[in-house]
Write a protein that holds these residues in place. Structure first.
Motif, PDB file in Angstrom:
ATOM      1  N   ARG A   1      39.674  58.794  22.041  1.00 58.74           N
ATOM      2  CA  ARG A   1      39.653  57.420  22.549  1.00 58.74           C
ATOM      3  C   ARG A   1      40.531  57.281  23.790  1.00 58.74           C
ATOM      4  N   TRP A   2      40.596  58.317  24.582  1.00 58.98           N
ATOM      5  CA  TRP A   2      41.327  58.250  25.845  1.00 58.98           C
ATOM      6  C   TRP A   2      40.376  57.795  26.933  1.00 58.98           C
ATOM      7  N   SER A   3      40.831  56.871  27.738  1.00 56.47           N
ATOM      8  CA  SER A   3      40.034  56.457  28.889  1.00 56.47           C
ATOM      9  C   SER A   3      40.277  57.430  30.033  1.00 56.47           C
TER      10      SER A   3
ATOM     11  N   HIS B   1      47.752  48.169  27.413  1.00 55.91           N
ATOM     12  CA  HIS B   1      46.823  47.048  27.334  1.00 55.91           C
ATOM     13  C   HIS B   1      47.058  46.030  28.447  1.00 55.91           C
ATOM     14  N   TRP B   2      48.300  45.981  28.956  1.00 55.62           N
ATOM     15  CA  TRP B   2      48.614  44.992  29.983  1.00 55.62           C
ATOM     16  C   TRP B   2      48.082  45.382  31.345  1.00 55.62           C
ATOM     17  N   ASN B   3      47.666  46.620  31.512  1.00 52.72           N
ATOM     18  CA  ASN B   3      47.294  47.118  32.830  1.00 52.72           C
ATOM     19  C   ASN B   3      45.780  47.262  32.916  1.00 52.72           C
ATOM     20  N   ARG B   4      45.149  46.384  33.673  1.00 51.57           N
ATOM     21  CA  ARG B   4      43.684  46.435  33.791  1.00 51.57           C
ATOM     22  C   ARG B   4      43.194  47.733  34.404  1.00 51.57           C
ATOM     23  N   ALA B   5      44.044  48.390  35.191  1.00 50.71           N
ATOM     24  CA  ALA B   5      43.630  49.612  35.887  1.00 50.71           C
ATOM     25  C   ALA B   5      43.936  50.869  35.093  1.00 50.71           C
ATOM     26  N   HIS B   6      44.596  50.742  33.949  1.00 47.75           N
ATOM     27  CA  HIS B   6      45.086  51.922  33.237  1.00 47.75           C
ATOM     28  C   HIS B   6      43.966  52.874  32.823  1.00 47.75           C
ATOM     29  N   ASN B   7      44.203  54.149  33.015  1.00 44.67           N
ATOM     30  CA  ASN B   7      43.388  55.223  32.444  1.00 44.67           C
ATOM     31  C   ASN B   7      44.329  56.276  31.876  1.00 44.67           C
TER      32      ASN B   7
ATOM     33  N   THR C   1      48.482  54.684  35.856  1.00 45.96           N
ATOM     34  CA  THR C   1      49.461  55.144  34.864  1.00 45.96           C
ATOM     35  C   THR C   1      48.904  56.160  33.870  1.00 45.96           C
ATOM     36  N   PRO C   2      48.347  57.276  34.336  1.00 46.85           N
ATOM     37  CA  PRO C   2      47.788  58.267  33.402  1.00 46.85           C
ATOM     38  C   PRO C   2      48.879  59.137  32.776  1.00 46.85           C
TER      39      PRO C   2
END
Length: 614
Positions: free
Chosen positions: A79-81, A46-52, A167-168
Motif C-alpha cells: 500500500r505504498w504510493s 495524510h496532511w501532504n497532498r503531494a506525498h508519495n 516526502t518519499p
C-alpha cells in the motif's frame, strides 16, 4: 535554526520481500493468497497532498517500465504510493505510430506514460519540462542541453524541490554509470544521487525553505535500476544476498513471478501489459503474453546506493588510463562521496579495426553500382552488433568499401536480406533504425568523446515515394541531408542475388564535416539496420566495429587512413559547435499535468511555489 530548517525523517520501512509458504516444494504451489494485503503504511503523510512513499526519477517516458512489476507490487502489497519524476517527455525519440515530433510527440508520450504506469497503481507523474534531443552516451552533453542556454540551470533544483514536496522514504533512479547507456539516463541517475543528499540540507536552495515553505527532507533509501545485473531466477531471487561485481554494491531483487491480487496474473504479465502501451516507442510490438514459466521468471534488480539516509560503502577499485568520458564520471563519483560507482566503469575496449581509404582509380558514379576501379580498397565485413543474430548470410549480411577522389569520400555498401522491413515515407527518414537502412558515422579528427562533433548520415534504400532518402541524425547537425549536408549524393539499387537485398552508395564531401579531416586519425563506422516486419521495429544490427553502442560511441569506431589526402587550407581544426534541437513540451499545455498540479499542489514543471497551501 527554525523548525523549517530541520530535515524531516520518516520511520524506515523497507519494501518487504515477498514471503512464500515453506512447505511449497514445487514453485507451482505458490499462490497469491499466502499473505493478506497489509494495512496502509502507518507513516503515510495524510496532511501532504503531494506525498508519495516512493519516487522514481527517470529521463524519459518509459524509463520506469522495466520496474513497473516492482512498483505495482509495492502499491498493491505494501500500500505504498509511488510517484514518477520524468525530466523530459522524450521529444527526441522515435515515433512508430505517426509523424508527430518535438512538443507534439512529447505530449503523445506523456499520455502513453500516464496510461502505462496506471497499471502499477501510479497516479502522479511529474514532468520537469526539459528538452530531449537525441541518443547520446554523454551525461555531460545532456547536462549542457538541459541546463545550458536557453534553459535555466535548474534541473537539480527542481528535483530537490520535488523530493521536499513529495516526502518519499525511498527514491529509485537510473544507473548513473556511463558505458553503453543513454546519456540522459546517466544524468537522471546522477541528479537523483545529488538531490537525495541536498534535499535534506537546509543550506541547499534555501529559498525553497524560506519563501516556498518546504522543509528539508531526508529520504531513507536510494536505489538504482541495474538492468545489466544477471541474478538467479525463481522466487529465491528476491531473498538472495547478492553483490554487483562491477560496483561492489548490494543488490535488491523483486520477483516478477509474484501474483497480482487484482488480476491473478503474474506481475511480469502486468508489466508487459503496461509496456505495450508505449506504442510510439515500438513496444506495442512486444508479444502480448509472457510465455516464460512462472518458476523461471527473474527479479527486477536494484543497486542499493543508500540506507538510513547514508551511502552504502563499497571497496574502491581505481582504473588507469581513463578516456575523458570515464575520467569525468570518476571525478563526479568522488565529488558526491560515492567513488565506488566508478569501479570498472570503463570497459576493456577491443582493438579498433583499421583500413586504408585509397584514391579511386576511376571517380565513382553515385548510381548504386560499385566497380572495382571505383573502390579498389579492401572489403569490410559487417558483423552482428545488436539485436537478433542473422539466421544465415541470406537472412542478413553486409560488406562495405571506401574510396576517395579529391575532397570527396565515397562509401559503397551491399546488403543481403531475405525480407523487406517497413517502407517509411521520406519525411520519416530520421527514424532509420526502425527498418532496413545503412548508416555511416565519421569522426574527422579521430578524438571525439561524443557524437556532437561527428558526422552521421543514414540512407533508407527505399521509401513510400519509391526513392531512397538520406538524413543526418544524432550528430553535429541533424536533419534532411539536402539541408544539413550540401553536396551529398546517394543512390540505391536492388541486388539481383538477394530477394530483398540492396546496395547503397554515398558521396560525402569532406567539406561538410564539422572539422577538417585528419588523414591519419580519421575514424569511421558503417552500420546496417535490418527489419523483417512492417511494425517499424528493427530486428538485427550489423557494424564494421561492433562494441557497445556502436552507432553512438566514437571510441569504438575504426581507423580509416585517407591515403594521399591533405585537407584544403582554412578548414577548422576544432569542430564547429553542434546544432541541437531543444523544443520541449510544456506542462502548461497538458490538461493531465494541469489537473495533477491542482490536485497535488506541486507547481507545473516542478517550478517555484508562490503560495503555501498545505
Amino acid at each position: 535554526m527554525s523548525d523549517l530548517d530541520v530535515p524531516a525523517r520518516r520511520s524506515r520501512r523497507r519494501p518487504a520481500r515477498i514471503a512464500f509458504a515453506a512447505g511449497a516444494a514445487a514453485f507451482g504451489l505458490v499462490t497469491a493468497a499466502v499473505v493478506a494485503p497489509p494495512a496502509a503504511a502507518e507513516h503515510a503523510e495524510h496532511w501532504n497532498r503531494a506525498h508519495n512513499d516512493v519516487l522514481f526519477i527517470g529521463a524519459h517516458p518509459d524509463d520506469e517500465y522495466q520496474s513497473l512489476s516492482t512498483f505495482g507490487q509495492w502499491t498493491e502489497r505494501r500500500r505504498w504510493s509511488v510517484g514518477v519524476a520524468t525530466i523530459t517527455r522524450g521529444e527526441g525519440g522515435g515515433n512508430a505510430v505517426g509523424q508527430e515530433e518535438g512538443a507534439k510527440l512529447g505530449l503523445l508520450r506523456e499520455g502513453e506514460e500516464r496510461e502505462a504506469v496506471a497499471h502499477a497503481g501510479i497516479r502522479n507523474v511529474f514532468y520537469l519540462d526539459k528538452p530531449d534531443f537525441w541518443y547520446t552516451l554523454s551525461g555531460p552533453l545532456t547536462g549542457r542541453i538541459w541546463d545550458g542556454p536557453p534553459q535555466r540551470a535548474d534541473t537539480l533544483e527542481r528535483l530537490v524541490r520535488l523530493i521536499r514536496a513529495t516526502t518519499p522514504h525511498t527514491i529509485v533512479t537510473m544507473d548513473p554509470r556511463p558505458f553503453d547507456q543513454h546519456g540522459a539516463h546517466q544524468l537522471a541517475g546522477r541528479l537523483a544521487v545529488e538531490a537525495f543528499r541536498l534535499a535534506a540540507d537546509p543550506n541547499a536552495y534555501p529559498g525553497q525553505i524560506a519563501k516556498e515553505r518546504y522543509r528539508p527532507w531526508q529520504a531513507d533509501r536510494l536505489l538504482a535500476q541495474n538492468w545489466r545485473f544477471s541474478g538467479p531466477t525463481g522466487p529465491g531471487c528476491a531473498t538472495a544476498d547478492l553483490t554487483d561485481p562491477a560496483s561492489g554494491l548490494p543488490q535488491e531483487g523483486v520477483w516478477e513471478g509474484a501474483l497480482s491480487w487484482r488480476t491473478g496474473t503474474t506481475w511480469a504479465q502486468r508489466e508487459r501489459d503496461a509496456a505495450r502501451v508505449y506504442r510510439s516507442q515500438g513496444l506495442g510490438a512486444l508479444p502480448a503474453k509472457i510465455t516464460t514459466p512462472r518458476h523461471q521468471l527473474g527479479c527486477d534488480w536494484f543497486s542499493v546506493l543508500a540506507e538510513d539516509g547514508r551511502p552504502v560503502r563499497a571497496q574502491v577499485r581505481e582504473q588507469e588510463s581513463l578516456r575523458p568520458l570515464y575520467q569525468e564520471f570518476r571525478d563526479w563519483a568522488r565529488k558526491v562521496g560515492m567513488p565506488w560507482l566508478a569501479n570498472d566503469a570503463q570497459p576493456t575496449y577491443p582493438a579498433n579495426p583499421s583500413t586504408k581509404v585509397p584514391q579511386a582509380k576511376r571517380r565513382p558514379q553515385v548510381d548504386g553500382h560499385g566497380g572495382q576501379d571505383e573502390y579498389p580498397g579492401e572489403s569490410l565485413n559487417l558483423v552482428h552488433w545488436q539485436g537478433d543474430r542473422c539466421a544465415s548470410p541470406q537472412d542478413c549480411s553486409a560488406t562495405a568499401r571506401l574510396s576517395r577522389d579529391g575532397d570527396d569520400l565515397f562509401v559503397y555498401v551491399e546488403v543481403s536480406d531475405d525480407k523487406r522491413g517497413a517502407v517509411l515515407p521520406a519525411e520519416d527518414c530520421k527514424r532509420h533504425w526502425r527498418t532496413d537502412s545503412v548508416e555511416i558515422a565519421l569522426d574527422p579528427r579521430g578524438k571525439a568523446d561524443d557524437t556532437a562533433s561527428t558526422f552521421k548520415v543514414a540512407v533508407l534504400p527505399t521509401t513510400a515515394e519509391g526513392r531512397p532518402c538520406a538524413a543526418r541524425d544524432a550528430d553535429q547537425n541533424q536533419g534532411p541531408a539536402r539541408e544539413t549536408a550540401p553536396g551529398l549524393e546517394y543512390a540505391s539499387k536492388p541486388l539481383a542475388s538477394s530477394p530483398a537485398g540492396y546496395a547503397v552508395e554515398v558521396r560525402i564531401p569532406l567539406a561538410v564535416l564539422p572539422a577538417a579531416a585528419d588523414p591519419n586519425r580519421f575514424a569511421v563506422n558503417v552500420l546496417v539496420y535490418d527489419s523483417d516486419t512492417d511494425d517499424k521495429v528493427g530486428q538485427s544490427r550489423l557494424a564494421w566495429s561492433p562494441f557497445g553502442s556502436a552507432q553512438a560511441d566514437p571510441y569504438v569506431w575504426g581507423a580509416a587512413r585517407l591515403v594521399g589526402y591533405t585537407p584544403p587550407p582554412g578548414r577548422p581544426v576544432d569542430p564547429v559547435p553542434p546544432v541541437i534541437p531543444t523544443e520541449a513540451a510544456r506542462s502548461s499545455d497538458s490538461p493531465a499535468s494541469v489537473a495533477q498540479s491542482r490536485r497535488t499542489g506541486v507547481p507545473l514543471g516542478v517550478g517555484p511555489r508562490t503560495r503555501f497551501t498545505p
